[in-house]
Design a protein around this motif. Structure first.
Motif, PDB file in Angstrom:
ATOM      1  N   MET B 405      38.295 -40.763  86.757  1.00 27.31           N
ATOM      2  CA  MET B 405      39.000 -41.935  87.893  1.00 27.31           C
ATOM      3  C   MET B 405      38.205 -42.843  88.027  1.00 27.31           C
ATOM      4  SD  MET B 405      41.878 -42.311  88.001  1.00 27.31           S
ATOM      5  CE  MET B 405      42.632 -43.229  89.521  1.00 27.31           C
ATOM      6  N   PRO B 406      36.694 -42.380  88.961  1.00 21.87           N
ATOM      7  CA  PRO B 406      35.487 -42.810  89.476  1.00 21.87           C
ATOM      8  C   PRO B 406      35.527 -44.433  89.153  1.00 21.87           C
ATOM      9  CG  PRO B 406      35.030 -40.343  89.543  1.00 21.87           C
ATOM     10  CD  PRO B 406      36.413 -41.014  88.392  1.00 21.87           C
ATOM     11  N   ILE B 407      35.029 -44.536  87.894  1.00 27.19           N
ATOM     12  CA  ILE B 407      35.264 -45.940  87.411  1.00 27.19           C
ATOM     13  C   ILE B 407      36.391 -46.726  87.114  1.00 27.19           C
ATOM     14  CG2 ILE B 407      35.332 -45.380  85.377  1.00 27.19           C
ATOM     15  CD1 ILE B 407      32.322 -47.421  85.327  1.00 27.19           C
ATOM     16  N   ARG B 408      37.450 -46.056  87.651  1.00 24.08           N
ATOM     17  CA  ARG B 408      38.255 -47.191  87.526  1.00 24.08           C
ATOM     18  C   ARG B 408      38.697 -47.275  88.735  1.00 24.08           C
ATOM     19  NH1 ARG B 408      39.400 -43.671  83.246  1.00 24.08           N
ATOM     20  NH2 ARG B 408      40.032 -45.305  80.870  1.00 24.08           N
ATOM     21  N   ASP B 409      38.792 -46.825  89.624  1.00 21.81           N
ATOM     22  CA  ASP B 409      38.478 -46.895  90.828  1.00 21.81           C
ATOM     23  C   ASP B 409      37.712 -47.877  91.376  1.00 21.81           C
ATOM     24  OD1 ASP B 409      40.826 -45.988  92.528  1.00 21.81           O
ATOM     25  OD2 ASP B 409      39.586 -43.879  92.644  1.00 21.81           O
ATOM     26  N   MET B 410      36.138 -48.016  90.981  1.00 22.78           N
ATOM     27  CA  MET B 410      35.289 -48.995  91.302  1.00 22.78           C
ATOM     28  C   MET B 410      35.304 -50.466  90.955  1.00 22.78           C
ATOM     29  SD  MET B 410      32.855 -48.258  92.688  1.00 22.78           S
ATOM     30  CE  MET B 410      30.603 -48.981  92.357  1.00 22.78           C
ATOM     31  N   ASP B 411      36.196 -49.773  89.419  1.00 21.82           N
ATOM     32  CA  ASP B 411      36.277 -51.796  89.129  1.00 21.82           C
ATOM     33  C   ASP B 411      37.931 -52.399  90.233  1.00 21.82           C
ATOM     34  OD1 ASP B 411      36.425 -52.879  86.894  1.00 21.82           O
ATOM     35  OD2 ASP B 411      38.231 -53.075  86.028  1.00 21.82           O
ATOM     36  N   THR B 412      38.815 -50.870  90.629  1.00 19.68           N
ATOM     37  CA  THR B 412      39.808 -51.698  91.256  1.00 19.68           C
ATOM     38  C   THR B 412      39.093 -52.541  92.929  1.00 19.68           C
ATOM     39  OG1 THR B 412      40.806 -50.633  90.973  1.00 19.68           O
ATOM     40  CG2 THR B 412      41.468 -51.545  92.764  1.00 19.68           C
ATOM     41  N   PHE B 413      38.612 -51.523  93.629  1.00 20.66           N
ATOM     42  CA  PHE B 413      38.164 -51.532  94.927  1.00 20.66           C
ATOM     43  C   PHE B 413      36.723 -52.199  95.535  1.00 20.66           C
ATOM     44  CE2 PHE B 413      41.515 -48.272  94.873  1.00 20.66           C
ATOM     45  CZ  PHE B 413      42.500 -49.298  95.166  1.00 20.66           C
ATOM     46  N   SER B 489      47.258 -38.027  86.019  1.00 21.22           N
ATOM     47  CA  SER B 489      48.740 -38.053  86.609  1.00 21.22           C
ATOM     48  C   SER B 489      48.895 -39.581  86.410  1.00 21.22           C
ATOM     49  CB  SER B 489      48.443 -37.887  88.361  1.00 21.22           C
ATOM     50  OG  SER B 489      47.567 -36.711  89.067  1.00 21.22           O
ATOM     51  N   PHE B 490      48.356 -40.502  86.009  1.00 27.10           N
ATOM     52  CA  PHE B 490      48.719 -41.838  85.606  1.00 27.10           C
ATOM     53  C   PHE B 490      49.009 -41.632  83.868  1.00 27.10           C
ATOM     54  CE2 PHE B 490      46.084 -41.849  88.925  1.00 27.10           C
ATOM     55  CZ  PHE B 490      45.697 -43.166  89.944  1.00 27.10           C
ATOM     56  N   ASP B 553      48.621 -35.889  93.931  1.00 30.52           N
ATOM     57  CA  ASP B 553      50.184 -36.355  94.113  1.00 30.52           C
ATOM     58  C   ASP B 553      50.037 -37.322  94.955  1.00 30.52           C
ATOM     59  OD1 ASP B 553      50.805 -34.183  91.852  1.00 30.52           O
ATOM     60  OD2 ASP B 553      51.386 -33.006  93.362  1.00 30.52           O
ATOM     61  N   GLU B 554      49.555 -36.944  95.703  1.00 33.77           N
ATOM     62  CA  GLU B 554      48.867 -38.135  96.815  1.00 33.77           C
ATOM     63  C   GLU B 554      48.781 -39.516  96.036  1.00 33.77           C
ATOM     64  OE1 GLU B 554      47.964 -37.230 100.605  1.00 33.77           O
ATOM     65  OE2 GLU B 554      48.775 -35.438 101.019  1.00 33.77           O
ATOM     66  N   ASN B 555      47.533 -39.703  95.673  1.00 33.54           N
ATOM     67  CA  ASN B 555      46.492 -40.659  95.091  1.00 33.54           C
ATOM     68  C   ASN B 555      47.066 -41.144  93.832  1.00 33.54           C
ATOM     69  OD1 ASN B 555      44.051 -41.763  94.549  1.00 33.54           O
ATOM     70  ND2 ASN B 555      44.027 -40.574  92.440  1.00 33.54           N
TER      71      ASN B 555
END
Lengths: 577, 577
Positions: B405-413, B489-490, B553-555
């Motif tokens: 997740m961290p690398i994917r969230d970096m890619d978005t945000f 979760s994705f 789940d919230e994420n």
């Protein structure tokens, strides 16, 4: 459709492993391995264990497989996950433990194209696996389902036949990865393996037995030497042979002969201490040696074998390997230990050792045992920790022993007693990695286990405490904390103070108490032999760590002192003679 | 004598590595490796780092080598120690990082004979090393000393030439192992490499440049796509090209283009969010794409490339590998990125994109950036952690990013800003192993580093905090603790509640605070974006861990919501058009 095809293909594979006798699978989380993980978990009769660190997962599987002496499966996703298995695979290769590695992979057309988390997994463990198979893409046609079952049987059989060892099966999976757990008759209707295999040990015939007995009959002074033994039948056979021949048995701590159901008059446990002395080495040289199991831990024994070669040196190996590091002229006998001994004892010829020879070994061993008991009675030392375990561990207990100093101290201070304490260790490659995980593996089989380990090795595998917690396991861990690599003080670089502490002593000042308690694991500091005895006597009811703090320099001196005392015994005995 | 022979043979080898430009060696304690370890430590100009866990040591070396883009040596003893390097070696292979593995071994006559801690180390890393060499036994004759120097030069050159990667040199050592540090003229008199190597990149000539420009000139709607870039020259060249051609640049978080010295009007950072929408995918399909660096992290981009193949797809690869996971018809150009761009720009032909095309990409990217800023302004979420880093990290800082997740969230945000923040990650094989160690490696080069990592990956490499402490390093670690594997979760199995939590969610309830504080490492719990901002703004003065607790789940729901907001922007923009 792919989903259903993939499901049956894999559920049959998994069920066939179960039909062959598999009981345990260790799974690490991942995406590509989803179909294997979910189906293993769904199987009604398999224990599924879980851990996020594949290195630790593999050493855990090794611990289970070594204890049960049957194959355990490992499941991981694609990528470096699989590479983390490598250290345990190498240990399994050398310690002859059966493991079945199931690596999930992308289908061939999606490999080696720059996509992340896809690596080349084909034969990635090189010569350390006995067998590699690239599975076909899942299909649920009749021939492919039979293929899948047969491959599972082969995986089980190959890993479990001698030399026991590791197999890798690499599975290409296409999306969708989630299996259909609702399918009718998910596991098929089999009540036995589809492909059944028999056989699996070598033995000798009457003529060879006669040859061996003839060779031995020329000599009066013999020794049995026993390294690691793994089967009950080996242990009882060796003891039976010793009794018939009235022959001393130099019993390594992993031979399981020291603390068995009854004390054994022929079991000699102090040879490591004795063989450090030239006088002893000269006076007690045997004419023949028969060795069972791996080479013993004792370095003095090894050096003695090289410098004082016996006339006849027989090594009995159950499996097909080569475990003879000395250059002594050797007669290698590839045979199951118990069948070999049965053949010898059922022969018309009989053999008995010279009684003075045997009696002297027994007497000097008794005196040395008394000395070692006395030396470890008062102060808490690295040696007295072992004595305390030796004296106070309950019957039907297992000691798992770390590499480097703990296994050597066990060899010196773990003395024969009339109870059954099993001793286990990762002695294939003797690494300090994965030891806590393997001890958890032994505990997962239902054995009550105390792990004896040094601080570096404990730190190396510290996070496997999370494996134990997660999987509800019980383990008592005794950490000898000498703040670094204690064994290096026994090597020549100890004299070269430059670089020594940095490169070899390597003090990390690990706050064992805080680290352990941070995970809500019970912690005790044992500051005396009595405290330690009280702790190790109790049943193991969860995970707990007992720290014993020692000093590397003092420990080195203390071990040197013992040498002087043993010399005294040897001299006294010469006087009496 | 053996001691002196061995000493010169190795001191020359080590000095030659230094003469070639090597600066760092990472040593793990052991006995057989004594001569290498002591001599490396004795060399006056090399940084010697130490760690007891070889897995972590290798990822640490990888972090240094990746950051410096020059080879780092690793030294370990015989046995499974060497096997622990395997995960980092595979990561180095795929991420093209130069490492020189120096494994100590017993001499040949003492191998494979059942002795403990001796394994078969020959070619043990299979196809993952570019070069394996079995060193001759140490000798100090003139030809052998030259051989030793030349081999060191070769090790350095091979690992450092394209594809950069890993070499293994296996050293047989006889007793005595301790080197003689008192020898005269220990390092020899060399002031430059004995064997010097030049060369090392490919480029295109004028004719090819013209060909490429001719092909492009047929189209108005183009895109530059940028995956991971590693050299300063690549970055400035790509930006120069974008400015000349007035072409949108889809800039992966590892392209280093988002937060460089100045903001760049052509850099598009929100394409991952945009390309999840069919409308956008249809309306903004390019006629040609030129890609530099590895394939971007963004899965939507990858799927778009497959479903909406451009007329012309050019992939420029500096090294010799194959990094093209799509099936798109592709023109592979093997060339140094900056030389390639120089050739294009020095040509007589020139090229400019359609201004409406570029303008629309810019406008919709601006609107989406505003949305992402707004969405992450208030609540502390996995996304807002990245926004906060993006906004508040000081200039000349490095973010090391965990996998999943961290690398994917970096890619978005992680959005463009007018400062220089370097982004690093282990994206070769994208494992969750060794990430903390590699971040320490980046920090060891002198960069100021903040690591963004998930809880499982942090636990996987937790004990490397001891590496950081021991070697006096500084690192700020932001742990996103969603108690398990958030990325699952994705995936489709999230819908299958049976087995999900056990096999994929895998909550270990890690007591991050207690674990961190047990090592006397500073700990903070960030409960708001403001708190986090205040923490990450400060200079990194030691090792510290900032925990952010989120809910898987919230994420998942929160990420789903963003999709709706982006759709709104796309629709609005269509309205305005």
């Amino acid at each position: 459709m792919i989903m259903n095809e993939q499901t049956y293909y894999l559920s049959y594979f998994i069920d066939e492993l179960f039909q062959n006798g598999m009981e345990d699978v260790v799974i690490s989380p991942g995406s590509r391995s989803t179909p294997l993980a979910m189906l293993f978990s769904e199987h009604p009769h398999l224990n599924d264990w879980l851990h996020f660190d594949e290195r630790s997962a593999a050493f855990f599987a090794l611990g289970i497989a070594q204890t049960k002496q049957k194959p355990v499966a490992l499941v991981c996703t694609s990528g470096t996950a699989a590479a983390n298995y490598y250290p345990a695979i190498i240990e399994a290769y050398y310690s002859r433990v059966p493991l079945i590695i199931l690596t999930a992979d992308r289908p061939h057309e999606l490999r080696d194209n720059g996509a992340p988390q896809a690596i080349d997994q084909i034969k990635m463990y090189g010569d350390y696996v006995k067998h590699y198979h690239e599975m076909a893409l899942p299909e649920a046609t009749e021939p492919m389902l039979i293929y899948s079952r047969r491959q599972a049987s082969r995986a089980f059989t190959i890993s479990n036949s001698r030399n026991k060892g590791v197999v890798q099966y690499n599975f290409p999976f296409k999306d969708p990865l989630v299996p259909n757990l609702q399918l009718e008759d998910l596991w098929g209707q089999f009540k036995s393996p589809y492909l059944k295999s028999s056989g699996g040990f070598e033995t000798i015939d009457d003529f060879e037995a006669e040859d061996i007995l003839n060779a031995i009959s020329n000599y009066n002074r013999g020794l049995i030497v026993c390294g690691e033994l793994t089967r009950e039948e080996e242990i009882t056979s060796v003891l039976k042979l010793a009794k018939e021949w009235k022959i001393p048995v130099l019993a390594d701590t992993l031979s399981q002969l020291r603390q068995y159901e009854e004390t054994h008059e022929y079991v000699i446990s102090t040879y490591d201490a004795l063989l450090k002395h030239d006088d002893f080495r000269e006076n007690y040289q045997p004419e023949f040696i028969i060795r069972f199991g791996s080479m013993p831990v004792s370095k003095p024994y090894f050096q003695w074998l090289i410098s004082h070669e016996p006339h006849l040196h027989i090594v009995v190996d159950e499996q097909a390997g080569y475990r003879e590091p000395s250059n002594a002229k050797t007669w290698m006998v590839y045979s199951s230990v118990d069948h070999f001994i049965d053949q010898l004892l059922s022969s018309n010829s009989s053999y008995v050792c010279d009684s003075t020879w045997t009696g002297e070994w027994q007497a000097i061993d008794e005196a040395t045992k008394a000395l070692l008991r006395e030396i470890t009675e008062h102060d808490l030392t690295e040696g007295s920790v072992v004595s305390t375990l030796s004296d106070h561990l309950p019957n039907r207990h297992t000691v798992f022993v770390g590499s480097s100093m703990p296994i050597r101290d066990m060899d010196t201070f773990f003395l024969p007693a009339q109870k059954h304490v099993i001793v286990r260790a990762n002695r294939g490659a003797n690494g300090i990695d994965g030891v806590v995980s393997s001890a958890f593996g032994a505990a997962a089989t239902g054995e009550e286990v105390t792990l004896l380990i040094g601080d570096l090795s404990f730190l190396h595998d510290y996070t496997s405490l999370l494996l134990g917690i997660k999987n509800g396991l019980k383990l008592r861990i005794v950490v000898i904390n000498n703040n670094g690599g204690g064994i290096f003080s026994f090597l020549p670089q100890y004299e070269h103070k430059q670089h020594f502490e940095k490169l070899f002593g390597t003090p990390f000042n690990p706050p064992i108490k805080e680290m352990v308690e941070s995970l809500n694991v019970r912690y005790h500091l044992a500051q005396s032999n009595e405290q330690l005895a009280n702790l190790v006597r109790e049943p193991v009811t969860g995970i707990e760590v007992i720290e014993v703090q020692t000093d590397r320099d003092e420990n080195f001196k203390w071990h040197q002192d013992i040498r002087g005392h043993v010399r005294q015994i040897i001299n006294n005995y010469k006087g009496e003679r």
